[in-house]
Each structure stands twice: as structure tokens, then as C-alpha cells.
Design a protein around this motif. Structure first.
Motif, PDB file in Angstrom:
ATOM      1  N   ALA A   9      39.724   2.686  14.666  1.00  0.00           N
ATOM      2  CA  ALA A   9      40.849   3.463  15.199  1.00  0.00           C
ATOM      3  C   ALA A   9      40.377   4.783  15.809  1.00  0.00           C
ATOM      4  O   ALA A   9      40.933   5.251  16.796  1.00  0.00           O
ATOM      5  CB  ALA A   9      41.866   3.736  14.088  1.00  0.00           C
ATOM      6  N   SER A  10      39.315   5.339  15.227  1.00  0.00           N
ATOM      7  CA  SER A  10      38.859   6.655  15.694  1.00  0.00           C
ATOM      8  C   SER A  10      38.163   6.575  17.048  1.00  0.00           C
ATOM      9  O   SER A  10      37.942   7.593  17.699  1.00  0.00           O
ATOM     10  CB  SER A  10      37.912   7.286  14.665  1.00  0.00           C
ATOM     11  N   ARG A  16      39.881   8.965  22.599  1.00  0.00           N
ATOM     12  CA  ARG A  16      39.636   9.163  21.169  1.00  0.00           C
ATOM     13  C   ARG A  16      38.169   9.490  20.918  1.00  0.00           C
ATOM     14  O   ARG A  16      37.839  10.376  20.136  1.00  0.00           O
ATOM     15  CB  ARG A  16      39.998   7.902  20.389  1.00  0.00           C
ATOM     16  N   LYS A 225      39.066   9.018   9.049  1.00  0.00           N
ATOM     17  CA  LYS A 225      40.172   8.074   9.174  1.00  0.00           C
ATOM     18  C   LYS A 225      41.352   8.719   9.894  1.00  0.00           C
ATOM     19  O   LYS A 225      41.330   9.914  10.159  1.00  0.00           O
ATOM     20  CB  LYS A 225      40.624   7.608   7.779  1.00  0.00           C
ATOM     21  N   ASP A 226      42.387   7.896  10.134  1.00  0.00           N
ATOM     22  CA  ASP A 226      43.558   8.452  10.818  1.00  0.00           C
ATOM     23  C   ASP A 226      44.603   8.972   9.828  1.00  0.00           C
ATOM     24  O   ASP A 226      45.732   9.243  10.192  1.00  0.00           O
ATOM     25  CB  ASP A 226      44.176   7.415  11.770  1.00  0.00           C
ATOM     26  N   CYS A 282      40.292  13.439   8.113  1.00  0.00           N
ATOM     27  CA  CYS A 282      41.149  12.965   9.203  1.00  0.00           C
ATOM     28  C   CYS A 282      40.562  13.338  10.561  1.00  0.00           C
ATOM     29  O   CYS A 282      40.393  14.524  10.856  1.00  0.00           O
ATOM     30  CB  CYS A 282      42.531  13.590   9.043  1.00  0.00           C
ATOM     31  N   LEU A 284      41.958  13.184  13.313  1.00  0.00           N
ATOM     32  CA  LEU A 284      42.969  13.781  14.182  1.00  0.00           C
ATOM     33  C   LEU A 284      43.050  15.294  13.988  1.00  0.00           C
ATOM     34  O   LEU A 284      43.544  16.019  14.841  1.00  0.00           O
ATOM     35  CB  LEU A 284      44.342  13.146  13.907  1.00  0.00           C
TER      36      LEU A 284
END
Ligand code: ASP
Ligand code: MG
Length: 421
Positions: A9-10, A16, A225-226, A282, A284
Motif C-alpha cells: 500500500a505504501s 506514494r 503501514k497505512d 504510519c 502517511l
């Protein structure tokens, strides 16, 4: 030294990956970066395997064509001309490797073919990642981890030969790190002594990061991680979850064992043995505190830790000749589970019956029932789920099972497990 693991996901999009640069740049160097395949590439490659093995090479090629386009487009967005050319050269090698694996695919060697095809995801993503970091002026080199991580030939769930692997780490990775060079490499994959590619089980990149962390004696391993950190339950399944600031290795092992998808179940042992802290952060927002997993957090108070595992089957076996299920019978039963590589999540036995809650797995269940039916009447209850609560309170248990049909319940002081319909 640090190990950073970036999951699919990253790095799902070029934007991203670009956004990870401040995280990498501010790390104490050199670091080892372990990455997964881009976004959902592994799932797509699983579809390639399924198509190729059932003989539908056309469908396999179509999916691959999409993946090629996606990776090339991704690299083009991210990289300047020089670095794109470099990345493309690398990607082409893997596209070829993928073609060979597809040509070679057959249903009777499904797991072997799976690994030859699925491993390409990580090889491609890390190639792009390494080129991107080099473009940023970062002193890093791409490494094919199949030259380092040696495994047995249990395809799709390969066991790492730690002794051999550690020797390779000392011989090949340490000198690079010693000279100040960072390393970009693949999670999840390895190779046998015959140079066949292997995979370590889905989500295995965490495990790779932990293994390498232990072998280079890292100061810490960070999984980006998200989510804001480790939660007491999966926020996608439960409301009102809370972040856990610090948690012991032991608790995380228990949670992973019961099916929490926090980290790959094999991740903790190498870290615990070497007392290396694991940070869950995270990507994000790198300034959020996240969670630290470490040895001694005995002073901490844990909220109820909740794990729900769906896709379970509850098997009930009754001896056909009504004989007792003795120790030797249990041994034989476990031998069958072991041979068929079936994980038993919960058991309960009585005089002439035996209950086992296992993961639903197409194919394996059929083989299991066929084998067990020789001596037992077998009833299976499919589509049940297994709820585990560590540090439970009666209120929480009540709340989470309200209106559900409980088929089986087991309690110890700290843990309750229920099989629910
Ligand atoms: N790409 C692999 C998977 O999706 C390994 C990983 O992400 O850890 O399972
Ligand atoms: Mg992943």
C-alpha cells in the motif's frame, strides 16, 4: 543500522513512492529497505498462476500485459530519462523470467509454479524503488534477496535456512553496509539450493525484514503501514478500536497466532531473540508515534485484544467403531493435519469425538475429509468464524457475541476463544 519495511500500500502509486522520500532521507544511514510488490500486484500474479496452471496461457498473458504496462507507466512517472532506462532494463529481465515461468506452468506443480511467478512482483517493485532512491542521490544498491535468503523447497511456505542465510548476509550485505551503502531488497521471497525461487507465505515481507534485522544486528526494524499503529482490533471489522503504544513480543505473537493480521506470524521470533525493537509507524504521517513492540512492557495495562478469523471450518470426528480417542489416535490425527499442511486453530476432544477448527482451504479440506473418513464419521460446519479475545472481560465477550450462535467456547485466565456461526 535500521531496517525499514514498506508494504504494497505504501508504494501502490508513483506518488506514494515519491512521498516516502522524506522518511528514507531522514533515516540514520545506511539502512536496509525491504519492500513488497506494488499495491495488489501479488493478487494479480496469483491470478496469472491460476490461469497458467489450468492451461489458459492467453488469460495469463493478458494479466501480465496489464502488469507490464502498469510497472512501466509507474517508472515513467517517477523517474527521469536516465533512471527510467536503468529501471526498464531491470524490469525487462523480470518480464522475461515471468514469461518462462508461464510457459513452464502446469497444474501438477502448482505451488512450485506459484513461487516462480509470484516472486516477480517484489523483484519489479524494488528495482523501481532502487532507481528512484538513486535518482534522489541516495547511496543505495538493489539486491536480489534470492542470492541471500536460502530456503527449503516447501513452495509457498518455504522455511529459511538461517545458518546459510546469515553467512550470506555477513559475506555480501555487511561489507556494503560497512562502506555506508544502503540496500533496497525484496521481502517475501528466497531461493532453494537449486536456485528455484520460493515465497515465505503471504505477507511474508515483515518476516524478511525481521530476519535481516536480526542478522545485521539492527537497532530497530520499522514496518511502515497505512494505520497509525497497532490497534487492539482490526478497525475494518470493529468500531472504537484503540492504538496500543507499547506491547510485548509475547502479546503480538499470541495475536498473530490467533489470526490478527498485524504482522506476519514469523516476524517476532528473530527480533525477540536479538532484543531488537519493532516499530509500527504510519507512512502517511511519519511524525505520529505509532507502536513499539519490545521485550518488557510488564507495567502496561492492555485493553482487550480482539482477533476475529473468518473462513473457518469446524470439523467433528466420531470414531466409526466407537473406540476411544486415545493419545495414539490423537497422534495419528495430528499426523494427518501435519502431512496435509493444515493449521489447527482450536481443538477439543471427548471420549469418542474430536473437534477441530481449521482454516478453510479449497482442496486441502477435501483431501482431509477423504483421509479421515476411513476411520471417522466426519461432519463439517463450514463458514464459521473464530473469535479470540486476550485480556477479555465478560462484558466485552457478551458484547461481541450478542445475537450470534456460539458453537464452541474455551476459556483460560487471559484468553477466551469462541467458534461462532
Ligand atoms: N507481496 C506479498 C503479499 O502481498 C508479500 C507482502 O506483501 O508481504 O503477500
Ligand atoms: Mg503486503
Amino acid at each position: 543500522m535500521q531496517v525499514y519495511k514498506f508494504g504494497g500500500a505504501s508504494i501502490a502509486t508513483a506518488e506514494r513512492m515519491q512521498a516516502l522520500w522524506p522518511i528514507v532521507e531522514s533515516a540514520e544511514q545506511p539502512i536496509v529497505i525491504v519492500a513488497s510488490a506494488l499495491g495488489k500486484t501479488t493478487n494479480a500474479l496469483e491470478n496469472v498462476v491460476a490461469a497458467a496452471c489450468k492451461g489458459d496461457k492467453k488469460q495469463a498473458q493478458d494479466i501480465v500485459a496489464g502488469l507490464e504496462q502498469q510497472h512501466i507507466g509507474y517508472a515513467k512517472t517517477l523517474l527521469d530519462e536516465k533512471h527510467f532506462a536503468e529501471a526498464e532494463k531491470g524490469l525487462n529481465v523480470f518480464f522475461t523470467e515471468l514469461q518462462w515461468a508461464i510457459d513452464d506452468a502446469s497444474a501438477d506443480r502448482y505451488d512450485y509454479c506459484y513461487d516462480q511467478i509470484v516472486c516477480i512482483g517484489e523483484l519489479m517493485s524494488t528495482r523501481i524503488f532502487a532507481c528512484f532512491l538513486q535518482q534522489q542521490g541516495f547511496n543505495a544498491e538493489w539486491q536480489d534477496i534470492r542470492d541471500i535468503i536460502r530456503t527449503d523447497d516447501t513452495y509457498r511456505d518455504a522455511r529459511v535456512d538461517e545458518e546459510y542465510t546469515e553467512a550470506q548476509v555477513k559475506q555480501k550485505l555487511m561489507p556494503m553496509l560497512g562502506s555506508g551503502k544502503s540496500i533496497v531488497t525484496q521481502g517475501f521471497i528466497g531461493a532453494t539450493s537449486d536456485n528455484a525461487s520460493t515465497t515465505l507465505g503471504r505477507e511474508g515481507s515483515d518476516y524478511t525484514a525481521a530476519l535481516l534485522g536480526a542478522m545485521i544486528q539492527a537497532n530497530g526494524v520499522t514496518i511502515w503501514k497505512d494505520v497509525e499503529g497497532l490497534k487492539n482490533a482490526d478497525p475494518k471489522k470493529f468500531p472504537n478500536t484503540v492504538r496500543i503504544e507499547a506491547i510485548s513480543y509475547h502479546e503480538v505473537i499470541e495475536m498473530a497466532y490467533y489470526g490478527a493480521q498485524v504482522v506476519h506470524p514469523k516476524t517476532i521470533k528473530p527480533l525477540q531473540n536479538n532484543k531488537i525493537p519493532l516499530y509500527i509507524k504510519c507512512f502517511l504521517n511519519k511524525d505520529l508515534k505509532g507502536t513499539v513492540v519490545m521485550e518488557d512492557v510488564s507495567s502496561l495495562f492492555y485493553p482487550p485484544l480482539i482477533v476475529q478469523k473468518s473462513n473457518q471450518v469446524l470439523l467433528k470426528l466420531t470414531a466409526k467403531d466407537f473406540s476411544f480417542i486415545t493419545e495414539s489416535k490423537l497422534r495419528d490425527l495430528y499426523d494427518v493435519f501435519h502431512r496435509l499442511n493444515i493449521k489447527v486453530n482450536l481443538i477439543q476432544n471427548a471420549a469418542i469425538s474430536f473437534l477441530a477448527c481449521i482454516d478453510q482451504h479449497e482442496g486441502k479440506l477435501k483431501a482431509l475429509v477423504a483421509e479421515l473418513s476411513k476411520d471417522y464419521s466426519v461432519f463439517d460446519n463450514e463458514d464459521v468464524s473464530l473469535l479470540t479475545i486476550r485480556h477479555y472481560t465478560p462484558e466485552v465477550l457478551n458484547d461481541l457475541t450478542k445475537g450470534r450462535h456460539i458453537i464452541l467456547e474455551q476459556k483460560t485466565k487471559h484468553t477466551v476463544q469462541v467458534v461462532l456461526m
